[in-house]
Design an enzyme around this catalytic site. Structure first.
Site, PDB file in Angstrom:
ATOM      1  N   LYS A   1     -19.201  -8.154  86.827  1.00 14.85           N
ATOM      2  CA  LYS A   1     -18.699  -8.144  86.029  1.00 14.85           C
ATOM      3  C   LYS A   1     -17.879  -6.627  85.679  1.00 14.85           C
ATOM      4  O   LYS A   1     -16.868  -6.161  85.097  1.00 14.85           O
ATOM      5  CB  LYS A   1     -19.356  -8.384  85.072  1.00 14.85           C
ATOM      6  CG  LYS A   1     -19.472  -8.989  84.482  1.00 14.85           C
ATOM      7  CD  LYS A   1     -21.014  -9.611  83.619  1.00 14.85           C
ATOM      8  CE  LYS A   1     -22.442  -9.041  83.024  1.00 14.85           C
ATOM      9  NZ  LYS A   1     -23.197  -9.306  84.611  1.00 14.85           N
TER      10      LYS A   1
ATOM     11  N   ARG B   1     -30.819   1.938  90.935  1.00 12.78           N
ATOM     12  CA  ARG B   1     -30.743   1.976  89.717  1.00 12.78           C
ATOM     13  C   ARG B   1     -33.114   1.480  89.688  1.00 12.78           C
ATOM     14  O   ARG B   1     -32.738   0.374  90.078  1.00 12.78           O
ATOM     15  CB  ARG B   1     -30.099   0.686  89.086  1.00 12.78           C
ATOM     16  CG  ARG B   1     -29.299   1.497  87.931  1.00 12.78           C
ATOM     17  CD  ARG B   1     -27.946   0.317  87.279  1.00 12.78           C
ATOM     18  NE  ARG B   1     -28.065  -0.572  86.608  1.00 12.78           N
ATOM     19  CZ  ARG B   1     -27.636  -1.689  86.184  1.00 12.78           C
ATOM     20  NH1 ARG B   1     -26.368  -1.273  86.256  1.00 12.78           N
ATOM     21  NH2 ARG B   1     -28.239  -2.168  85.524  1.00 12.78           N
TER      22      ARG B   1
ATOM     23  N   ARG C   1     -27.087  -2.862  94.988  1.00 12.03           N
ATOM     24  CA  ARG C   1     -26.280  -2.004  94.881  1.00 12.03           C
ATOM     25  C   ARG C   1     -26.760  -0.929  94.624  1.00 12.03           C
ATOM     26  O   ARG C   1     -27.626  -0.314  94.250  1.00 12.03           O
ATOM     27  CB  ARG C   1     -26.107  -2.743  92.870  1.00 12.03           C
ATOM     28  CG  ARG C   1     -25.021  -1.806  91.711  1.00 12.03           C
ATOM     29  CD  ARG C   1     -25.212  -2.635  91.073  1.00 12.03           C
ATOM     30  NE  ARG C   1     -25.608  -3.448  89.914  1.00 12.03           N
ATOM     31  CZ  ARG C   1     -25.817  -3.264  88.916  1.00 12.03           C
ATOM     32  NH1 ARG C   1     -24.724  -4.352  88.771  1.00 12.03           N
ATOM     33  NH2 ARG C   1     -26.914  -4.014  88.380  1.00 12.03           N
TER      34      ARG C   1
ATOM     35  N   ARG D   1     -24.500 -10.175  74.954  1.00 12.07           N
ATOM     36  CA  ARG D   1     -25.293 -11.325  75.653  1.00 12.07           C
ATOM     37  C   ARG D   1     -26.268 -12.106  75.534  1.00 12.07           C
ATOM     38  O   ARG D   1     -27.306 -12.813  75.795  1.00 12.07           O
ATOM     39  CB  ARG D   1     -26.543  -9.782  76.590  1.00 12.07           C
ATOM     40  CG  ARG D   1     -25.682  -9.629  77.432  1.00 12.07           C
ATOM     41  CD  ARG D   1     -26.919  -8.492  77.426  1.00 12.07           C
ATOM     42  NE  ARG D   1     -27.292  -7.890  79.159  1.00 12.07           N
ATOM     43  CZ  ARG D   1     -26.032  -7.433  80.082  1.00 12.07           C
ATOM     44  NH1 ARG D   1     -25.620  -6.962  79.769  1.00 12.07           N
ATOM     45  NH2 ARG D   1     -26.405  -7.336  81.674  1.00 12.07           N
TER      46      ARG D   1
ATOM     47  N   ARG E   1     -34.448 -10.221  85.146  1.00 13.97           N
ATOM     48  CA  ARG E   1     -33.254 -10.174  84.172  1.00 13.97           C
ATOM     49  C   ARG E   1     -32.905 -11.395  85.154  1.00 13.97           C
ATOM     50  O   ARG E   1     -31.979 -11.874  83.843  1.00 13.97           O
ATOM     51  CB  ARG E   1     -32.538  -9.650  84.792  1.00 13.97           C
ATOM     52  CG  ARG E   1     -33.410  -7.589  84.162  1.00 13.97           C
ATOM     53  CD  ARG E   1     -32.750  -7.019  85.094  1.00 13.97           C
ATOM     54  NE  ARG E   1     -30.990  -6.442  85.270  1.00 13.97           N
ATOM     55  CZ  ARG E   1     -30.514  -5.672  86.005  1.00 13.97           C
ATOM     56  NH1 ARG E   1     -31.379  -4.982  86.447  1.00 13.97           N
ATOM     57  NH2 ARG E   1     -29.067  -5.111  86.149  1.00 13.97           N
TER      58      ARG E   1
END
Ligand code: ADP
Ligand code: ADP
Ligand code: ZN
Length: 214
Positions: A13, A160, A127, A88, A171
């Site tokens: 996204k 992260r 990531r 969300r 998540r």
């Protein structure tokens, strides 16, 4: 043009939202980036949000809605925006609808970037994020020019805390429980657009441009 990006954590996204913002000259608004900036500055909001983010949970609607409404009320949002990571939950979507319709306006598209769960875990572990400017890379798919260093601002890239595999699984569960129902919500409103997020980043973007128009 007002656009919402839907999709699991790590679906791409943010990557697409940045490209959309560049092409259509509208601000990219990421609630996750706003929270991380607040955590870095050790604000009260940041400290509160961190408690939830570290556990892979959503920050409560009350807090999140307030920062989002403040952000979209700014002058640079007059011609639209691309929202990344908001809404969300259904209550967040309802608050946004209400705020937009108060301005006699509407959301144009909700773009769902669809990627299967097994691919998500791979994307998140690779990531790397720049906490200074918000740029995002992937060690294999979208590497920075110099390993570990942000192309844009030269800062050090990090994994992260919430991208560690244990938290990613949490998540994803939270996504399926609380966020996925938004797909149906926007479908019923007639503004849902699906794109296959497992393609190369440029092909995903081309599919989005076909939807939004040149
Ligand atoms: P990703 O899309 O990779 O999951 P984000 O940067 O969008 O990551 O969000 C990181 C974390 O910030 C989320 O796991 C959640 O804790 C919090 N967060 C971001 N946006 C929202 C939101 N709209 N509502 C509740 N929590 C949010
Ligand atoms: P989200 O905002 O949905 O959490 P990101 O845009 O941060 O997702 O992307 C998650 C990870 O996957 C990042 O490391 C990013 O560089 C990488 N990525 C994004 N789009 C693609 C793609 N189409 N193919 C491969 N990797 C991608
Ligand atoms: Zn940077």
């Amino acid at each position: 043009m007002k656009i919402i990006m839907l999709g699991a954590p790590g679906a791409g996204k943010g990557t697409q939202a940045k490209m959309i913002a560049g092409k259509y000259n509208i601000p990219h608004i990421s609630t996750g980036d706003i929270f991380r900036a607040n955590i870095k500055e050790k604000t009260e909001l940041g400290l509160e949000a961190k408690k939830y983010m570290d556990q892979g949970l959503l920050v409560p609607d009350e807090l999140t809605v307030k920062i989002l409404l403040d952000r979209v009320a700014k002058d640079d949002c007059a011609n639209g925006y691309v929202l990344d990571g908001f809404p969300r939950t259904i209550p967040q979507a309802e608050v946004l609808d209400e705020a937009v319709s108060k301005l006699n306006d509407n959301i144009d598209y909700a773009v769902n970037v669809d990627v299967k769960d097994e691919n998500i875990v791979r994307r998140m572990s690779g990531r790397r994020a720049c906490l200074k400017c918000g740029a995002t890379y992937h060690v294999e798919h979208i590497p920075p020019k110099k390993e570990g260093i942000c192309d844009v601002c030269g800062s050090e890239l990090v994994l992260r805390d919430d991208d560690k595999p244990e938290t990613v699984e949490k998540r994803l569960k939270v996504y399926h429980d609380q966020t996925q129902p938004l797909i149906d919500y926007y479908n019923k409103k007639g503004i849902l657009k699906e794109v296959d997020g497992s393609q190369d980043m440029k092909d995903v973007f081309n599919a989005i441009v076909t939807i939004l128009g040149e």
